[in-house]
Design an enzyme around this catalytic site. Structure first.
Site, PDB file in Angstrom:
ATOM      1  N   GLU A   9      45.646  23.484  54.117  1.00 28.77           N
ATOM      2  CA  GLU A   9      47.796  23.603  54.045  1.00 28.77           C
ATOM      3  C   GLU A   9      48.525  22.906  54.856  1.00 28.77           C
ATOM      4  O   GLU A   9      48.276  24.318  56.231  1.00 28.77           O
ATOM      5  CB  GLU A   9      47.625  25.655  52.771  1.00 28.77           C
ATOM      6  CG  GLU A   9      47.010  25.470  51.663  1.00 28.77           C
ATOM      7  CD  GLU A   9      48.054  24.204  50.463  1.00 28.77           C
ATOM      8  OE1 GLU A   9      48.427  24.202  50.571  1.00 28.77           O
ATOM      9  OE2 GLU A   9      47.582  24.114  49.865  1.00 28.77           O
TER      10      GLU A   9
ATOM     11  N   CYS B  27      56.432  26.537  55.327  1.00 31.12           N
ATOM     12  CA  CYS B  27      55.881  25.120  55.261  1.00 31.12           C
ATOM     13  C   CYS B  27      57.208  23.996  54.261  1.00 31.12           C
ATOM     14  O   CYS B  27      57.227  23.002  53.472  1.00 31.12           O
ATOM     15  CB  CYS B  27      54.365  25.305  54.847  1.00 31.12           C
ATOM     16  SG  CYS B  27      54.139  25.832  53.520  1.00 31.12           S
TER      17      CYS B  27
END
Length: 388
Positions: free
Chosen positions: A133, A167
Site C-alpha cells: 500500500e 494516502c
C-alpha cells in the site's frame, strides 16, 4: 474463510479449493494511521490462522506498545499465546531483517513508493508474498453539472484533513471551465478559515505535520511550484508564531496551499510526484475525457473522485475507459474510505488490497485438492491409459 467445490469432468471425483494458514505475516505500518493499518491486517491474518509480527513506524512506538498489550492480553485470556501478535520496535535495520527473513511468509508494507519498490524486490527474490500500500496522488474531478455545495466541503476536507498526510488526501483538483472561477473562489474562502490547533481538541481541523523533515518536503514543493511559475492561490508558507497558541508553536504547522500550475503536463514532477503535505494543484479542463486522461496520467492509482449528477458520466467514470484507480468514487471525496470494502490502489500504489472484499485471500495459501471417491481412476481430458 471458505474455499470452493468445483465440478470435475471425471465421474466420481470432486475438486476442492482449500485455504490454509500461511504461517507468519509481517505488518510494516506507517506513522499516519499507526493503529488502523495494523488492525485491518492483523484481523484478517488471525482469522486466517496466522501469527503476526508488527513493525510500526519508529516515530509511533507508543501506540504500538499500547495496542499490542491489549491484543496480547485478550489472546492469553482465551488460551492463545500473546506472541501470536508479536511486536518489534526498531528502525531501518529491523525492517530489512524482517523483509529478508524466509520465515516470514507475507509482508504487508504501507509506506512510500521508493521503499515499497525495494521491499517488493526483496520479498519476490525469496519467493515470498507481498502486499503493498504505497503512494497516492489522488484527483477530484468537478463537472459543470455537479452539486457544488456537496463537492466543496468534501474536496476541502480531503485536501487539508490530517494536514494532507493521508494516502488518500486530494492532491489534484480538475475543474470544468464554466464552474472553475466560482469554485476556486469558494475554496479560497474556505482555506481562509483554517486555524492551526491541537489535534486532541475536537474542534481542531488543522494539525501539524509529523516531523521537521515533512516541513522540508513541504517547503521544497512550494519552492518548486513558485519556480515553475505556478500561481499560489492560498497558503504557500508557514504560520506565524503569533497565530499558534502557546506550546503548540513548537509544532510543525504549515499553511495548506492551493496552487494553479502554468502547465497541465502530467509528466512534470509537480503533477506526477506525490507530496505528503497539504498542497493541492488545480487545473481547468473542457471535456470529461480530458479530465479522465489527466487523472490516469500519473504513476499512482489509489483514490479518485468524480462530481456529477449525470448518470452517463458515472458510467464512463467507473467503466473501462474511466478512472484506473483502486478507489473510484462518485460524489464522494478521495479520503475517508470505508474498510468494509477492499482498500488499495493500482499501478505504483502497489496493487495491494486490504480489509473487505476478497482481501482475505492474500493471507492464506491455496491448495487444489482432487478427491476420487469412485472405484475407477480415469485421467482428465479424456486421456486413456492402462498397464500392459
Amino acid at each position: 474463510m471458505n474455499g470452493r467445490v468445483i465440478s470435475s469432468e471425471r465421474p466420481g471425483h470432486s475438486i476442492l479449493e482449500v485455504p490454509n494458514p500461511l504461517g507468519v505475516v509481517a505488518v510494516l505500518s506507517a506513522f499516519n494511521f499507526p493503529v488502523a493499518v495494523y488492525g485491518w491486517n492483523v484481523a484478517l491474518s488471525m482469522a486466517a490462522g496466522n501469527a503476526t509480527v508488527w513493525k510500526p513506524s519508529p516515530t509511533t512506538p507508543l501506540c504500538s506498545i499500547a495496542v499490542t498489550k491489549i491484543v496480547a492480553s485478550v489472546l492469553e485470556k482465551n488460551g492463545v499465546p500473546g506472541a501470536v501478535a508479536a511486536l518489534i520496535i526498531g528502525g531501518k535495520d529491523t525492517g530489512e531483517a524482517i523483509v529478508e527473513s524466509s520465515e516470514v511468509d507475507l509482508v504487508s508494507f504501507t509506506g512510500s513508493e521508493d521503499v515499497g519498490r525495494r521491499v517488493g524486490k526483496v520479498v519476490q527474490s525469496r519467493f515470498g508474498k507481498v502486499l503493498l500500500e504505497l503512494g497516492g496522488n489522488n484527483a477530484s474531478i468537478v463537472l459543470s453539472d455537479a452539486d457544488l455545495d456537496l463537492a466543496l466541503p468534501a474536496i476541502f476536507f480531503s485536501s487539508i484533513g490530517t494536514a494532507g498526510q493521508r494516502c488518500t488526501s486530494t492532491r489534484r483538483v480538475f475543474l470544468q471551465r464554466s464552474i472553475a472561477p466560482a469554485f476556486i473562489s469558494r475554496l479560497q474562502s474556505a482555506y481562509k478559515t483554517l486555524r492551526p490547533g491541537d489535534p486532541l481538541v475536537e474542534r481542531t481541523l488543522l494539525g501539524p505535520l509529523h516531523t521537521q523533515k515533512a516541513t522540508s518536503v513541504y517547503d521544497e514543493a512550494i519552492k518548486a511550484l513558485r519556480s515553475s511559475g505556478a500561481e499560489i492561490l492560498a497558503g504557500g508558507g508557514h504560520f506565524d508564531v503569533s497565530e499558534i497558541d502557546g506550546d503548540l508553536a513548537q509544532g510543525f504547522y504549515v499553511r495548506p496551499t492551493i496552487a494553479q500550475p502554468k502547465s497541465t503536463d502530467p509528466s512534470q514532477p509537480l503533477w506526477s510526484k506525490e507530496t505528503f503535505a497539504p498542497i493541492v494543484n488545480v487545473a481547468v479542463f473542457d471535456e470529461l475525457e480530458e479530465a479522465i486522461a489527466l487523472n490516469n496520467a500519473v504513476p499512482q492509482g489509489l483514490s479518485s473522485s468524480l462530481w456529477t449528477r449525470d448518470v452517463r458520466n458515472i458510467g464512463k467514470w467507473i467503466g473501462p475507459a474511466g478512472s484506473d484507480c483502486g478507489i473510484v468514487n462518485v460524489n464522494v471525496g478521495t479520503s475517508g474510505a470505508e474498510i468494509g470494502a477492499a482498500f488499495g490502489g493500482n499501478k505504483s500504489t502497489g496493487w495491494g488490497r486490504e480489509s473487505g472484499g476478497d482481501a482475505w485471500k492474500q493471507y492464506v495459501r491455496w491448495s487444489t485438492c482432487t478427491v476420487n471417491y469412485s472405484n475407477q481412476a480415469p485421467l482428465a481430458q479424456g486421456v486413456s491409459f492402462s498397464l500392459p
